[in-house]
Design a protein around this motif. Structure first.
Motif, PDB file in Angstrom:
ATOM      1  N   VAL A   1      -0.422   5.280   7.863  1.00  0.00           N
ATOM      2  CA  VAL A   1       0.305   4.208   7.625  1.00  0.00           C
ATOM      3  C   VAL A   1       1.488   4.054   8.541  1.00  0.00           C
ATOM      4  N   ALA A   2       1.901   5.446   8.910  1.00  0.00           N
ATOM      5  CA  ALA A   2       2.832   5.317  10.437  1.00  0.00           C
ATOM      6  C   ALA A   2       2.244   4.519  11.357  1.00  0.00           C
ATOM      7  N   ASP A   3       1.160   5.001  11.777  1.00  0.00           N
ATOM      8  CA  ASP A   3       0.283   4.345  13.045  1.00  0.00           C
ATOM      9  C   ASP A   3       0.357   3.144  13.006  1.00  0.00           C
ATOM     10  N   VAL A   4      -0.125   2.526  11.740  1.00  0.00           N
ATOM     11  CA  VAL A   4      -0.519   0.975  11.525  1.00  0.00           C
ATOM     12  C   VAL A   4       1.119   0.455  11.692  1.00  0.00           C
ATOM     13  N   LEU A   5       1.863   0.897  11.024  1.00  0.00           N
ATOM     14  CA  LEU A   5       3.268   0.185  11.208  1.00  0.00           C
ATOM     15  C   LEU A   5       3.802   0.281  12.552  1.00  0.00           C
ATOM     16  N   LEU A   6       3.719   1.279  13.431  1.00  0.00           N
ATOM     17  CA  LEU A   6       4.002   1.306  14.817  1.00  0.00           C
ATOM     18  C   LEU A   6       3.501   0.310  15.686  1.00  0.00           C
ATOM     19  N   TYR A   7       2.103   0.355  15.724  1.00  0.00           N
ATOM     20  CA  TYR A   7       1.388  -0.858  16.463  1.00  0.00           C
ATOM     21  C   TYR A   7       1.832  -2.146  15.895  1.00  0.00           C
ATOM     22  N   LEU A   8       1.893  -2.290  14.577  1.00  0.00           N
ATOM     23  CA  LEU A   8       2.238  -3.833  14.079  1.00  0.00           C
ATOM     24  C   LEU A   8       3.747  -4.090  14.543  1.00  0.00           C
ATOM     25  N   VAL A   9       4.544  -3.174  14.531  1.00  0.00           N
ATOM     26  CA  VAL A   9       5.906  -3.515  14.900  1.00  0.00           C
ATOM     27  C   VAL A   9       6.030  -3.658  16.371  1.00  0.00           C
ATOM     28  N   ARG A  10       5.173  -2.929  17.261  1.00  0.00           N
ATOM     29  CA  ARG A  10       5.231  -3.187  18.740  1.00  0.00           C
ATOM     30  C   ARG A  10       4.459  -4.560  19.016  1.00  0.00           C
TER      31      ARG A  10
ATOM     32  N   PHE B   1       0.644  -1.371   0.022  1.00  0.00           N
ATOM     33  CA  PHE B   1      -0.117  -0.028  -0.032  1.00  0.00           C
ATOM     34  C   PHE B   1       0.933   1.211  -0.083  1.00  0.00           C
ATOM     35  N   ALA B   2       1.999   1.320   0.829  1.00  0.00           N
ATOM     36  CA  ALA B   2       2.869   2.446   1.068  1.00  0.00           C
ATOM     37  C   ALA B   2       3.422   2.833  -0.428  1.00  0.00           C
ATOM     38  N   ASP B   3       3.772   1.727  -0.724  1.00  0.00           N
ATOM     39  CA  ASP B   3       4.697   1.740  -1.966  1.00  0.00           C
ATOM     40  C   ASP B   3       3.842   2.376  -3.293  1.00  0.00           C
TER      41      ASP B   3
ATOM     42  N   ASP C   1       7.520   6.502   1.954  1.00  0.00           N
ATOM     43  CA  ASP C   1       8.440   5.659   2.507  1.00  0.00           C
ATOM     44  C   ASP C   1       8.103   5.267   3.799  1.00  0.00           C
ATOM     45  N   LEU C   2       7.756   4.055   3.985  1.00  0.00           N
ATOM     46  CA  LEU C   2       7.035   3.494   5.334  1.00  0.00           C
ATOM     47  C   LEU C   2       7.715   3.816   6.355  1.00  0.00           C
ATOM     48  N   ALA C   3       9.082   3.390   6.520  1.00  0.00           N
ATOM     49  CA  ALA C   3      10.092   3.393   7.777  1.00  0.00           C
ATOM     50  C   ALA C   3      10.150   4.931   8.055  1.00  0.00           C
ATOM     51  N   ALA C   4      10.512   5.885   6.938  1.00  0.00           N
ATOM     52  CA  ALA C   4      10.687   7.090   7.277  1.00  0.00           C
ATOM     53  C   ALA C   4       9.163   7.889   8.078  1.00  0.00           C
ATOM     54  N   GLU C   5       8.111   7.542   7.349  1.00  0.00           N
ATOM     55  CA  GLU C   5       6.995   8.037   8.088  1.00  0.00           C
ATOM     56  C   GLU C   5       6.700   7.449   9.492  1.00  0.00           C
ATOM     57  N   ALA C   6       7.223   6.336   9.579  1.00  0.00           N
ATOM     58  CA  ALA C   6       7.042   5.678  11.152  1.00  0.00           C
ATOM     59  C   ALA C   6       8.026   6.452  12.067  1.00  0.00           C
ATOM     60  N   HIS C   7       9.292   6.753  11.474  1.00  0.00           N
ATOM     61  CA  HIS C   7      10.161   7.490  12.422  1.00  0.00           C
ATOM     62  C   HIS C   7       9.457   8.900  12.714  1.00  0.00           C
ATOM     63  N   ALA C   8       9.114   9.658  11.569  1.00  0.00           N
ATOM     64  CA  ALA C   8       8.353  11.072  11.938  1.00  0.00           C
ATOM     65  C   ALA C   8       7.419  10.958  12.824  1.00  0.00           C
ATOM     66  N   LYS C   9       6.762   9.688  13.009  1.00  0.00           N
ATOM     67  CA  LYS C   9       5.409   9.747  13.589  1.00  0.00           C
ATOM     68  C   LYS C   9       5.994   9.610  15.118  1.00  0.00           C
TER      69      LYS C   9
END
Lengths: 111, 111, 111, 111
Positions: free
Chosen positions: B69-78, A79-81, A86-94
Motif C-alpha cells: 500500500v505504501a508503494d501504491v500511495l507513493l506512485y499515486l502521489v508522484r 483498503f488501508a483503513d 496508517d497509510l501516510a506512516a507506511e508511505a514515509h517508512a517506505k
C-alpha cells in the motif's frame, strides 16, 4: 474538510450511511482498486508523452485523470483503513527504506 | 515528517537527488502504479476473507500488504504531482459527487 | 475462422486496415491489456463467489465477462505478436517449468 | 502438445494433480490475472519505446516478457475455463463486433 486526514472518517461515514460495510472487505477493495488503476492507465494508453502533457494542461483529459486518481486514492484509503494500516506512516517508512536502498547521487564517493 | 502533505516534497527531493525526474512521466508512473497494485492484489489472491483477516492481524502478510500500500500511495502521489493535480482535494471533490450519485439510506423517502 | 491460430492474422489485418499499427507499440498494448484486466476484475468486485457462480450461468454478467475476457485475449495476442513471441508455445513452456517447480501430489515420496 | 487448444486440458490436469481446484474460483483467478499483468507492465515501465524494441530482440527482457505473457495467458485460459467460456470463440466474436464498431479506412465514402 479538504485534507488527507479527513478522508478516513469521511469514507467510514459514507460506507456506514449506505450499509456498504459488509462489501468493504480487503479483497473486494483491492479488486476495486485494481479496476480503478486500470481505468487510469486506459486514459493514457494511446497517447504520446507529448500529447499527455498538452492534454493535461486543461480540458477533458485533465478532468478524467483527476477523476480517476481520486477513485484510486479513495479505494486505497479505504483498503488501508479496513486493514488497520496508517497509510501516510507506511508511505514515509517506505521512503526511509528506499533512501537506504537507492543512495542519492551525492553519496557517490567518486563524485 | 509523517503526514500526507509532506509526501509530495519528499518524493520530489527523492527523485531530484537521483536524477530520476526524466523517468517520472505520467505514463511511466501510471504503469508503475499498475504494477504495484498488481503486487498488492497478488498478496491476497489465494486467501479466503477469513484467512486475510487473521493474517492481517500480524505477521508476514501484514508487513507485505503494508509495504505494497505504501508503494501504491507513493506512485499515486508522484503521478498526481507531475500531472499538477491536488490529490486530496480531488478525492474530497469525488466524495462530494458520490454523495449526490449514491444518496444515503436515510434519504429514502419511504423510510 | 474461429480458432486461436487465426487471431494473430486477423488482428494484424484489423490494425493495418485502420492504420493503427503506429499505436500498437509493446508499451501501449501492455497498458491496454492492463486496462482491460481492470475492467474484468471490476465486474466481480462486489459479488460473492456464490453470486458469481449463479450470475455466470447466464444473463448479463456472463455476457460482460465474456466480452472482457475477449478484450484481454485480443490485446495479449497482439502484444505477443508485436513482441515477436509465440504465445501458445510460451504458455506450454511455462507449464513445463511449473511442473518441475510444483511437483504433483502423486510425486510425494511419503504418500 | 504445443497448440492453444491443448492448454485447457493441460491446466485442468495440472490443477487436479495438485488439488488446487478449490482455489481456482473465478474471483481468485481474476485476481491472479491482474497480478500477472501488473508484473508484465512493470517490466516495461521505465524503458523508452526504443529501449523496449532493442531489448526485446534478445536477452533478459525478452525472456522476462515471454515468461509474463505466458503467465497471463495461463490464468486467462483457466479463468475462462472455470467460467465455462470458449475463449477463442469469444475473441473472434469480439473482433466481429469491433469490425462494425470501427469501420476500416477503405469504407470511408470520401476516400
Amino acid at each position: 474538510m479538504s485534507g488527507f486526514d479527513e478522508l478516513v472518517p469521511r469514507l467510514r461515514a459514507f460506507a456506514a450511511a449506505r450499509e456498504w460495510e459488509p462489501f468493504h472487505t480487503p479483497r473486494n477493495l483491492a479488486m476495486a482498486l485494481s479496476g480503478e488503476v486500470g481505468e487510469l492507465v486506459a486514459e493514457l494508453q494511446w497517447l504520446s508523452d507529448k500529447e499527455i502533457r498538452e492534454q493535461l494542461d486543461g480540458g477533458a483529459l485533465r478532468e478524467r485523470v483527476a477523476d480517476e486518481v481520486a477513485d484510486v486514492l479513495l479505494y486505497l484509503v479505504r483498503f488501508a483503513d479496513v486493514c488497520g494500516l496508517d497509510l501516510a506512516a507506511e508511505a514515509h517508512a517506505k521512503i526511509d527504506r528506499n533512501e537506504h536502498r537507492f543512495p542519492p547521487l551525492e553519496a557517490n564517493p567518486s563524485a
